[in-house]
Each structure stands twice: as structure tokens, then as C-alpha cells.
Scaffold this active site. Structure first.
Site, PDB file in Angstrom:
ATOM      1  N   GLY A  93     -21.196  21.398 -18.413  1.00  0.00           N
ATOM      2  CA  GLY A  93     -21.603  20.649 -17.222  1.00  0.00           C
ATOM      3  C   GLY A  93     -20.496  20.620 -16.177  1.00  0.00           C
ATOM      4  O   GLY A  93     -20.770  20.695 -14.969  1.00  0.00           O
ATOM      5  N   ASP A 318     -16.770   9.654 -22.979  1.00  0.00           N
ATOM      6  CA  ASP A 318     -16.988  10.635 -24.049  1.00  0.00           C
ATOM      7  C   ASP A 318     -16.613  10.090 -25.429  1.00  0.00           C
ATOM      8  O   ASP A 318     -16.817  10.768 -26.435  1.00  0.00           O
ATOM      9  CB  ASP A 318     -16.197  11.908 -23.754  1.00  0.00           C
ATOM     10  N   ARG A 349     -26.731  11.008 -26.411  1.00  0.00           N
ATOM     11  CA  ARG A 349     -25.770  10.518 -27.406  1.00  0.00           C
ATOM     12  C   ARG A 349     -26.124   9.141 -27.957  1.00  0.00           C
ATOM     13  O   ARG A 349     -25.654   8.777 -29.027  1.00  0.00           O
ATOM     14  CB  ARG A 349     -24.342  10.539 -26.825  1.00  0.00           C
TER      15      ARG A 349
HETATM   16  C1  S3P Z   1     -15.951  15.235 -16.857  1.00  0.00           C
HETATM   17  C2  S3P Z   1     -16.624  14.116 -16.445  1.00  0.00           C
HETATM   18  C3  S3P Z   1     -17.515  13.322 -17.304  1.00  0.00           C
HETATM   19  C4  S3P Z   1     -17.319  13.646 -18.780  1.00  0.00           C
HETATM   20  C5  S3P Z   1     -17.218  15.124 -19.022  1.00  0.00           C
HETATM   21  C6  S3P Z   1     -16.064  15.724 -18.248  1.00  0.00           C
HETATM   22  C7  S3P Z   1     -15.072  15.947 -15.910  1.00  0.00           C
HETATM   23  O1  S3P Z   1     -18.861  13.607 -16.960  1.00  0.00           O
HETATM   24  O2  S3P Z   1     -18.371  13.119 -19.544  1.00  0.00           O
HETATM   25  O3  S3P Z   1     -17.020  15.400 -20.407  1.00  0.00           O
HETATM   26  O4  S3P Z   1     -14.237  16.765 -16.351  1.00  0.00           O
HETATM   27  O5  S3P Z   1     -15.198  15.703 -14.712  1.00  0.00           O
HETATM   28  P1  S3P Z   1     -19.623  12.848 -15.742  1.00  0.00           P
HETATM   29  O6  S3P Z   1     -19.013  13.272 -14.467  1.00  0.00           O
HETATM   30  O7  S3P Z   1     -21.042  13.313 -15.866  1.00  0.00           O
HETATM   31  O8  S3P Z   1     -19.476  11.388 -16.033  1.00  0.00           O
END
Ligand code: S3P
Length: 432
Positions: A93, A318, A349
Site C-alpha cells: 500500500g 501496525d 485485522r
Molecule cells: C505507512 C502508513 C500506515 C501503516 C503502513 C505504513 C507508511 O498506513 O499502516 O504500514 O509508511 O506511510 P496508513 O497511512 O494507511 O495509516
């Protein structure tokens, strides 16, 4: 691959867990936009961050990889080249959402897709505000799901309220803001991880950070980025599994070296302390603009249940699954609310934790935005599903260490997404 984790006597030793995933992604993405060569020491070599490395090579960035140091040859703010095929974002993501912001203002066309999990995750949260900046993005399901097609365009700055406190959304907009006319402003009710703005600031971007009631970052285009030297510290989200193990396994003591303790990331450790865990930050120092420490964690028999509320979530987003594991050993209930974002991670989760608890015969109540975990539970053991989510696989491995009959984890190999050597590292600190 199925993995069985059995009861152990104790956890002892010293460990430097793999490098931070969030900083490693940004250590490729942001230097790609600099004028010149940046170096990256201690880059995390795991599924997600290798996805970022491959994607930026496909976008025309030369990345040398020699003697454990990466050299990222930045090509300037608009220097990426059109990829000749669909970009595969795998399970990541972070790669996907940050890259949408980067590509929105480049002179190219690109299509992104990902694995079964990533193709279910919400992309509208980035596509919508980017579209308000004049970006041209089209995706499946009314512009909310991958695959997504992007045609670079001239962007304009906007002011955006980051309601979900998502660092990925904030980062996408700030990166798009590097190439947008005027000012791009992101405000947050709770400050999310700040690695993007810190890195941009140290590379000379025209960026301003204000911390009052509301956290506000503003960026103006027009200033090029200078290359930097990055040394990535150990990932607190990976260290969390071992800290949890040391806290719940009798007789344990563990030193976790070189861990990032940025306050937007160490909420899990602060909450463990609040539960009564024996945790000590030692040798606190600065490393490439971030605070790091060696964390000493000891077995803590007198844990108490606590409340975790909306404003606590961002700095431990996380780590909630592994906190639920620790909560089974505390006196009283642990009540987690305001965590609805957990439903749109690599797996749902909340559901993953609740269903696995039920498979193991443990007490838990599901809430729409969290869960209630009952304390002082005896862990018999059984079979759980990782839902192919790295953090679920690792969290239930830790519970296996105190189970009477062992816990078998289905699809346990997904740990490679953030922590390829997790099971070996676990073996290395187990006293049988
Ligand atoms: C992350 C932001 C978080 C986190 C992901 C890594 C990042 O997600 O859960 O593992 O590196 O910017 P969200 O931006 O969806 O909260």
C-alpha cells in the site's frame, strides 16, 4: 508454508531487527526526485521495499546496489520516465499510494496493479484529493480500486484535512505538492508518521511544519531537492513482536538494538509501559535525523489491561494485533476503540484477530472499530490463519511461545513482506 511455534522456557539475547519499512520506501522514492546521487545504508530488503526498488527502476531510476549500500541516481522533480508495462505493486500500500502522488505531476502515462489483497484496498482516499489537485487518475469501482491508470498533468495545490491520520495519504499529497502550482497544505487531527516531511525538509524542499492543536504541513513547489545520505534504523513495528515475546514469556530479557523511537511510531512501547511492562530505552541517540535507542525488555508478570483510544492509534497502527496478544496475559480487560482503519490493512485485522482467538478458544469481543480482550487467559493452542498478512502471522507466532500445545500458523511465510528472517531471529533468542 505452515509453521508451528511451541512453548519455550524463555527469550534471551540481543537482536537488531530489520530496518524500518516506512523509511526504506521513502529512501528510494524521495531521492529519485533529487538532483544527484543519494546513498542508503541499512535498506530493508523485504517483500514490500523490494517492490519499491523494482518499481522505481522501471520508472527510469538507476539504483546501484553494492557492498550493502544503495546509490539512488535522482533525476529531478519531473525526471521519471514512462514505464513500458504495468507496474506491479505487489502487497505494498505504501509503494502504491506514495507513487500515485509522485506520478500525478510527471509527464507520463502509467498503470498500477497489485496482489489479491492490495486490489481490495481503498485507493479513493488518495485518488480523490489528487483529482482535486487536477491529477488524472482512473481506477476500478468508480476510481476506488486498483488497477489504476494515471496520466500526468499540471497540478495545483489544495488544502486537505487528513481525517484518517493516514501517513500514506499525507505523503502522496506532499509528494504531488512538489510539482503543484501554489501551496499544498495537509492538516491532521492526530499526527501520523512524519518521515516524508522530515526527509523533504532535510533535502531542501520549501516545506513548513506547524504543531499546534492541529498538525499542519505546507509545501510549495519550485525548489529542487538535494541528494542525502540515509542510514535506516531498526523498525519499531518489527521490534514490537520481540518486545511482546519478552514481556509475556517468563524469565525473559532481550535487548533490541538501534530501534527507531520517533514519537509518531513508538506508541506500542509507551502503551506496554502503561500496562506495567518492564521496558527501558537506553543509549538514546540521533541517527540520520531520527531518534534511536537500544530497548531492554524483561518478563513482566504484573501487566494490567488498558484502554486504547482513537488518538492513540496512529502511533501504533501496525502493532494492534500483537498488543491484543499481550493483553491476553494482563489482569482485566483491554479495550481498543477508534481503530476502524485496521479493517482496510493487508487483511481486516480486527476480524483476523477475533477469528483466530475464537479458533484458539480464547475470549474476545469484536467491536466495529476495535475489540475487547479478556485478560489472564490460558493459551492451549491450535491452528490459526495468517490471512496472508505478515503482521497477523508474526503476532500469533508470539502467542505460540506461551501455548501449552503449540500454535500452527497457516501461510506463515508471508512474514517476508516486512521481516524475511523473522522465524530464524525468533529461533536465535529462544531458550528451550
Ligand atoms: C505507512 C502508513 C500506515 C501503516 C503502513 C505504513 C507508511 O498506513 O499502516 O504500514 O509508511 O506511510 P496508513 O497511512 O494507511 O495509516
Amino acid at each position: 508454508m505452515e509453521k508451528e511455534i511451541k512453548k519455550v522456557k524463555s527469550i534471551k539475547g540481543t537482536l537488531r531487527v530489520p530496518s524500518d519499512k516506512s523509511i526504506s520506501h521513502r529512501a528510494i522514492i524521495i531521492p529519485s526526485l533529487a538532483d544527484g546521487i543519494s546513498t542508503v545504508k541499512n535498506f530493508l530488503r523485504a517483500g514490500d521495499t523490494l517492490t519499491t526498488l523494482n518499481v522505481y527502476r522501471k520508472l527510469g531510476i538507476k539504483i546501484e546496489d553494492e557492498n550493502q549500500i544503495l546509490r539512488v541516481h535522482g533525476k529531478g522533480l519531473k525526471g521519471l520516465t514512462e514505464p513500458d508495462d504495468i507496474l506491479d505493486m505487489g502487497n505494498s500500500g505504501t509503494t502504491t499510494r506514495l507513487t500515485m502522488g509522485v506520478l500525478a505531476g510527471q509527464d507520463l502515462f502509467a498503470v498500477m496493479t497489485g496482489d489479491d489483497s492490495l486490489r481490495k484496498r481503498p485507493m479513493g482516499r488518495v485518488i480523490k484529493p489528487l483529482s482535486q489537485m487536477n491529477a488524472i487518475l482512473y481506477g476500478r469501482n468508480n476510481n476506488s480500486l486498483l488497477p489504476v491508470a494515471i496520466k500526468g498533468n499540471r497540478l495545483k495545490g489544495i488544502k486537505f484535512f487528513n481525517e484518517k491520520a493516514s501517513a500514506q495519504v499525507k505523503s502522496a499529497l506532499l509528494l504531488a505538492g512538489l510539482n503543484a502550482e501554489g501551496e499544498t497544505i495537509v492538516e491532521e487531527p492526530v499526527k501520523s508518521r512524519d518521515h516524508t516531511e522530515k526527509m523533504l525538509l532535510s533535502m531542501g524542499a520549501d516545506i513548513k511544519i506547524e504543531e499546534n492543536n492541529i498538525y499542519k504541513v505546507s509545501i510549495k513547489s519550485g525548489k529542487s531537492l538535494s541528494p542525502i545520505e540515509i542510514d535506516v534504523p531498526a523498525d519499531p513495528s518489527s521490534a514490537a513482536f520481540f518486545a511482546a515475546a519478552a514481556v509475556i514469556v517468563p524469565g525473559s530479557e532481550l535487548t533490541l538494538k538501534d530501534v527507531l523511537i520517533n514519537p509518531t511510531r513508538d506508541g506500542f512501547f509507551r502503551k506496554l509501559k502503561e500496562m506495567g511492562a518492564d521496558i527501558e530505552y537506553t543509549n538514546i541517540r540521533e541517527k540520520a535525523g531520527e531518534q534511536v535507542a537500544d530497548i531492554i525488555v524483561r518478563y513482566s508478570p504484573d501487566l494490567k489491561g488498558i484502554e486504547i483510544k482513537k488518538e492513540d492509534i496512529a502511533s501504533m497502527v501496525d502493532e494492534i494485533p500483537v498488543l491484543a496478544i499481550v493483553a491476553t496475559q494482563a489482569e482485566g480487560e483491554t479495550v481498543i476503540t477508534g481503530a476502524e482503519e485496521l479493517r482496510v490493512k493487508e487483511s481486516d485485522r480486527i476480524k483476523a484477530v477475533v477469528e483466530n482467538f475464537k479458533r484458539l478458544g480464547l475470549q474476545i469481543e469484536e467491536l466495529p472499530d476495535g475489540m475487547i480482550i479478556h485478560g489472564k487467559q490460558k493459551i492451549k493452542g491450535g491452528i490459526v490463519d495468517s490471512y496472508k498478512d505478515h503482521r497477523i502471522a508474526m503476532a500469533f507466532s508470539i502467542l505460540g511461545l506461551i501455548s501449552e500445545e503449540g500454535i500452527k500458523i497457516k501461510d506463515a511465510d508471508c512474514a517476508y513482506i516486512s521481516y524475511p528472517t523473522f522465524y530464524e531471529d525468533l529461533q536465535s533468542v529462544i531458550q528451550k
